[in-house]
Write a protein that holds these residues in place. Structure first.
Motif, short mmCIF file in Angstrom:
data_model
loop_
_atom_site.label_atom_id
_atom_site.label_comp_id
_atom_site.label_asym_id
_atom_site.label_seq_id
_atom_site.Cartn_x
_atom_site.Cartn_y
_atom_site.Cartn_z
N VAL A 41 0.86 -1.19 0.00
CA VAL A 41 0.00 0.00 0.00
C VAL A 41 0.89 1.24 0.00
CG1 VAL A 41 -1.80 1.27 1.23
CG2 VAL A 41 -1.82 -1.23 1.24
N THR A 42 0.68 2.14 -0.95
CA THR A 42 1.56 3.30 -1.09
C THR A 42 0.85 4.39 -1.87
OG1 THR A 42 3.73 4.01 -1.93
CG2 THR A 42 2.55 2.38 -3.22
N ASP A 43 1.43 5.58 -1.88
CA ASP A 43 0.93 6.64 -2.76
C ASP A 43 1.41 6.35 -4.17
OD1 ASP A 43 3.62 7.25 -1.89
OD2 ASP A 43 3.39 9.16 -2.93
N LEU A 44 0.56 6.55 -5.14
CA LEU A 44 0.89 6.26 -6.53
C LEU A 44 0.16 7.26 -7.40
CD1 LEU A 44 2.38 4.30 -8.44
CD2 LEU A 44 0.32 2.91 -8.50
N GLU A 45 0.94 8.13 -8.05
CA GLU A 45 0.34 9.17 -8.89
C GLU A 45 -0.05 8.58 -10.26
OE1 GLU A 45 -0.30 12.21 -7.88
OE2 GLU A 45 0.58 11.81 -5.90
N PRO A 46 -1.10 9.16 -10.89
CA PRO A 46 -1.56 8.63 -12.20
C PRO A 46 -0.48 8.63 -13.27
CG PRO A 46 -3.21 10.11 -11.27
CD PRO A 46 -1.99 10.23 -10.39
N ASP A 47 0.48 9.57 -13.20
CA ASP A 47 1.52 9.61 -14.23
C ASP A 47 2.70 8.71 -13.90
OD1 ASP A 47 2.57 11.02 -12.12
OD2 ASP A 47 3.22 12.75 -13.31
N GLU A 48 2.58 7.88 -12.85
CA GLU A 48 3.66 6.98 -12.46
C GLU A 48 3.43 5.54 -12.90
OE1 GLU A 48 5.08 9.61 -8.59
OE2 GLU A 48 4.13 7.66 -8.26
N PHE A 49 2.42 5.33 -13.73
CA PHE A 49 2.22 4.02 -14.35
C PHE A 49 1.53 4.20 -15.69
CE2 PHE A 49 -1.51 4.75 -11.67
CZ PHE A 49 -2.57 4.41 -12.50
N ASP A 50 1.68 3.20 -16.54
CA ASP A 50 1.00 3.23 -17.84
C ASP A 50 0.47 1.84 -18.14
OD1 ASP A 50 2.99 1.62 -19.32
OD2 ASP A 50 4.28 3.37 -19.10
N THR A 51 -0.30 1.72 -19.20
CA THR A 51 -0.97 0.47 -19.54
C THR A 51 -0.53 -0.08 -20.89
OG1 THR A 51 -2.83 1.71 -20.46
CG2 THR A 51 -2.99 1.04 -18.14
N GLY A 52 0.70 0.21 -21.27
CA GLY A 52 1.19 -0.20 -22.58
C GLY A 52 1.22 -1.71 -22.78
N LEU A 53 1.34 -2.48 -21.71
CA LEU A 53 1.35 -3.94 -21.82
C LEU A 53 -0.03 -4.55 -21.62
CD1 LEU A 53 4.68 -4.87 -19.96
CD2 LEU A 53 4.25 -4.83 -22.42
N GLY A 54 -1.04 -3.69 -21.49
CA GLY A 54 -2.39 -4.18 -21.29
C GLY A 54 -2.82 -4.21 -19.84
N PHE A 55 -1.94 -3.78 -18.94
CA PHE A 55 -2.26 -3.69 -17.51
C PHE A 55 -1.40 -2.57 -16.93
CE2 PHE A 55 0.98 -6.92 -18.17
CZ PHE A 55 1.99 -6.52 -17.33
N PRO A 56 -1.78 -2.02 -15.78
CA PRO A 56 -1.00 -0.92 -15.21
C PRO A 56 0.37 -1.39 -14.73
CG PRO A 56 -3.21 -1.04 -14.23
CD PRO A 56 -3.00 -2.32 -14.99
N LEU A 57 1.42 -0.73 -15.21
CA LEU A 57 2.80 -1.05 -14.84
C LEU A 57 3.51 0.25 -14.49
CD1 LEU A 57 4.98 -3.43 -14.87
CD2 LEU A 57 5.66 -2.49 -17.09
N THR A 58 4.22 0.26 -13.37
CA THR A 58 4.89 1.50 -12.97
C THR A 58 5.95 1.89 -13.99
OG1 THR A 58 6.41 0.21 -11.56
CG2 THR A 58 4.50 1.21 -10.50
N THR A 59 6.14 3.19 -14.14
CA THR A 59 7.13 3.72 -15.07
C THR A 59 8.53 3.36 -14.58
OG1 THR A 59 7.30 5.80 -13.86
CG2 THR A 59 5.62 5.68 -15.61
N PRO A 60 9.53 3.44 -15.45
CA PRO A 60 10.90 3.17 -15.00
C PRO A 60 11.32 4.06 -13.83
CG PRO A 60 10.81 3.16 -17.39
CD PRO A 60 9.46 3.63 -16.91
N GLU A 61 10.90 5.33 -13.85
CA GLU A 61 11.29 6.25 -12.77
C GLU A 61 10.67 5.82 -11.45
OE1 GLU A 61 12.22 7.73 -16.50
OE2 GLU A 61 10.17 7.29 -15.80
N ARG A 62 9.36 5.50 -11.45
CA ARG A 62 8.73 5.08 -10.20
C ARG A 62 9.28 3.72 -9.76
NH1 ARG A 62 4.54 5.88 -6.27
NH2 ARG A 62 5.02 4.17 -4.86
N THR A 63 9.51 2.83 -10.73
CA THR A 63 10.07 1.52 -10.40
C THR A 63 11.42 1.66 -9.70
OG1 THR A 63 8.94 0.50 -12.29
CG2 THR A 63 10.84 -0.67 -11.37
N LEU A 64 12.29 2.48 -10.26
CA LEU A 64 13.62 2.63 -9.67
C LEU A 64 13.56 3.34 -8.33
CD1 LEU A 64 16.59 2.15 -9.82
CD2 LEU A 64 16.85 4.21 -11.22
#
Length: 317
Positions: A124-147
């Motif tokens: 459970v964490t804070d997660l901004e809408p611009d910190e993930f995308d759905t390019g693989l068909g499901f929400p995945l954190t961006t490289p910046e948020r992942t790192l």
């Protein structure tokens, strides 16, 4: 009399064709619950990999497992952390975990109920809408948020190794990572994350080099340069992993894959003797046991070469 297929089997086929998996709640919302039961009886192809999820096939790889977990996420959630790095083809496994399948890791927003399923870890964490995308068909954190997450929560040596690899492959904007860490000022392990972010070296060519560099920095030694070219007549004849050119001192990581055989070890010895005799470079090689071992022999040995005393008395990782 109820006709065969009157439970919306054509709709169910449409639902399955979108990815092979669906949630029970989705089928219920579409009025297809009885159709699901009929489909399972008639085909025997409907599995249950997680509570509340149905699929026509068992997951074959991490992408399949992540896609299935993505169906169970609450609104605003995303697949993240080590799973996200792995899907970016950056291996986040500890040396002891090589060759095993990691649990799918996901993030759910504050106030949401974390997923509790075998094979899934939920945070459970804070997660901004611009910190993930759905390019693989499901929400995945961006490289910046992942790192940003991995710099906080992975052991320091693995976090730096992953960061170096992502930077080397130009997957991540380090300024973007810093901006996320700024938002977490004062939170747990953010100080570690900032220290590691400052230590990122895109030139690093292996995880072992990243681990070695972190040990040298932890000891308080000046930051070594990475991938130092040694020229002869304008041509590069050698390249050193880490070193201090003004002192002509270098330290190299001798990984088992390329330095483990007797022939490879003899080649390393000949190369380093030539470096000293012809180019006046003092080069020492260290292996995995030195870098990941529990003692400070590495720090004291390099310290003697540099004329410096290590600033630490025990290892932190």
């Amino acid at each position: 009399m109820t006709k065969r297929g009157s439970f919306g089997l054509h709709q169910l086929h449409d639902l399955i064709s979108t990815g092979g998996s669906f949630t029970v709640s989705t089928a219920r919302d579409l009025g297809l619950t009885r159709g699901v039961d009929q489909y399972r009886r008639e085909t025997g192809r409907l599995g249950r990999p997680h509570h509340g999820l149905r699929t026509t096939a068992e997951p074959a790889d991490l992408l399949d497992r992540a896609r299935m977990a993505g169906l169970l996420l609450p609104p605003g959630g995303a697949i993240g952390r080590r799973t996200a790095a792995d899907l970016m083809e950056v291996d986040p496994r500890l040396p002891s975990e090589r060759g095993i399948d990691l649990d799918v890791e996901c993030l759910v927003p504050l106030g949401a109920t974390p997923l509790r399923r075998p094979g899934i870890r939920s945070y459970v964490t804070d997660l901004e809408p611009d910190e993930f995308d759905t390019g693989l068909g499901f929400p995945l954190t961006t490289p910046e948020r992942t790192l940003a997450d991995l710099l906080r929560w992975l052991p320091a040596h693995m976090a730096l190794a992953v960061a170096d690899r992502m930077a080397r492959r130009k997957l991540v904007d380090l300024d973007g990572v810093e901006a996320i860490l700024d938002r977490w000022h004062g939170h747990r392990f953010v100080r570690q994350a900032r220290r590691l972010l400052d230590a990122v070296e895109p030139k690093s060519e292996s995880y072992g080099e990243s681990w070695l560099r972190l040990r040298l920095l932890d000891a308080g030694f000046p930051r070594p340069e990475a991938q130092i070219p040694i020229l002869d007549g304008g041509l590069e004849i050698y390249r050193l992993d880490l070193g201090w050119p003004d002192l002509r001192i270098a330290v190299e990581y001798d990984g088992e894959e390329f330095h483990g055989s007797p022939e490879q070890q003899q080649h390393d010895a000949d190369r380093r003797r030539d470096m000293f005799e012809r180019h006046r470079w003092n080069v020492v090689g260290v292996g995995k046991a030195h870098v990941l071992g529990p003692t400070l022999l590495l720090e004291h040995g390099v310290g003697e070469m540099l004329g410096l005393r290590p600033r630490i008395t025990h290892r932190s990782w």
